[in-house]
Motif scaffolding. Structure first.
Motif, mmCIF file in Angstrom:
data_model
loop_
_atom_site.group_PDB
_atom_site.id
_atom_site.type_symbol
_atom_site.label_atom_id
_atom_site.label_comp_id
_atom_site.label_asym_id
_atom_site.label_seq_id
_atom_site.Cartn_x
_atom_site.Cartn_y
_atom_site.Cartn_z
ATOM 1 N N SER A 1 0.829 -1.208 0.000
ATOM 2 C CA SER A 1 0.000 0.000 0.000
ATOM 3 C C SER A 1 0.860 1.253 0.000
ATOM 4 C CB SER A 1 -0.931 0.007 1.216
ATOM 5 O OG SER A 1 -0.179 -0.039 2.418
ATOM 6 N N TRP A 2 2.114 1.135 0.420
ATOM 7 C CA TRP A 2 3.049 2.271 0.430
ATOM 8 C C TRP A 2 4.457 1.704 0.482
ATOM 9 C CZ3 TRP A 2 3.737 7.144 -0.639
ATOM 10 C CH2 TRP A 2 4.846 7.815 -0.149
ATOM 11 N N LYS B 1 2.674 5.120 -3.555
ATOM 12 C CA LYS B 1 1.550 4.185 -3.500
ATOM 13 C C LYS B 1 1.392 3.547 -4.870
ATOM 14 C CE LYS B 1 -1.176 6.595 -0.062
ATOM 15 N NZ LYS B 1 -2.492 7.075 0.330
#
Length: 176
Positions: free
Chosen positions: A139-140, A157
């Motif tokens: 997600s990151w 991201k």
């Protein structure tokens, strides 16, 4: 030896085994997330794809394919090198030597540091933060990856995440 001593020895062995497991195993939630599902995450700098036992990635012209017993790394010129290994053994060795550190920092995020390590005839290091969804998809990412002295930033991201694995891309360089 009286039974009390056997009990003492057994308790000591169990404590040592638990201490070793806590020292060398990654955070349990990280293992659960990494093995959770099938995904391909597209970033501005490349792509990461995994299916729980295979992984494929492209970043800044490099291609990497890995499973539990072999890794292949191709540089931007197309030159590929490979190494057969036992992934669990390598992980344990890196943790024991202090070359690899993985720290859970909450929210599905992990601080990762890999000191310069030779893998598939290349010197690799990495440092930064990786955040994962419950599905295992990133997600990151904010990691500095260095391969053979060439540093590259992997930040941001994913632009898109799909529930597929790039098996054809993986096979094209890994072969197994």
């Amino acid at each position: 030896m009286p039974s009390g001593r056997w009990l003492t020895v057994l308790v000591a062995v169990v404590y040592i085994a638990v201490a070793l497991a806590a020292t060398f195993l990654p955070p349990v939630d990280l293992l659960q997330r990494l093995r959770a599902g099938v995904y391909t995450a597209y970033f501005s700098w490349g792509v990461v794809s995994a299916d729980g036992s295979h992984a494929y990635g492209e970043a800044h012209g490099y291609k990497i394919a890995v499973n539990l017993w072999k890794v292949v790394i191709c540089d931007p010129s197309g030159r590929c090198t490979s190494q057969n290994f036992n992934a669990i053994g390598l992980y344990t060795q890196l943790r024991a030597s202090g070359a690899l550190s993985i720290e859970g920092i909450g929210g599905g995020c992990y601080r990762i540091a890999l000191k310069p390590t030779t893998l598939a005839q290349r010197v690799i290091s990495a440092e930064g933060v990786l955040c994962l969804e419950q599905s295992g998809a990133p997600s990151w990412v904010n990691i500095t990856l260095t391969i053979d002295g060439e540093g590259m930033s992997l930040i941001g991201k994913p632009i898109k995440v799909s529930n597929t694995f790039l098996y054809d891309s993986y096979l094209s360089i890994h072969g197994d």
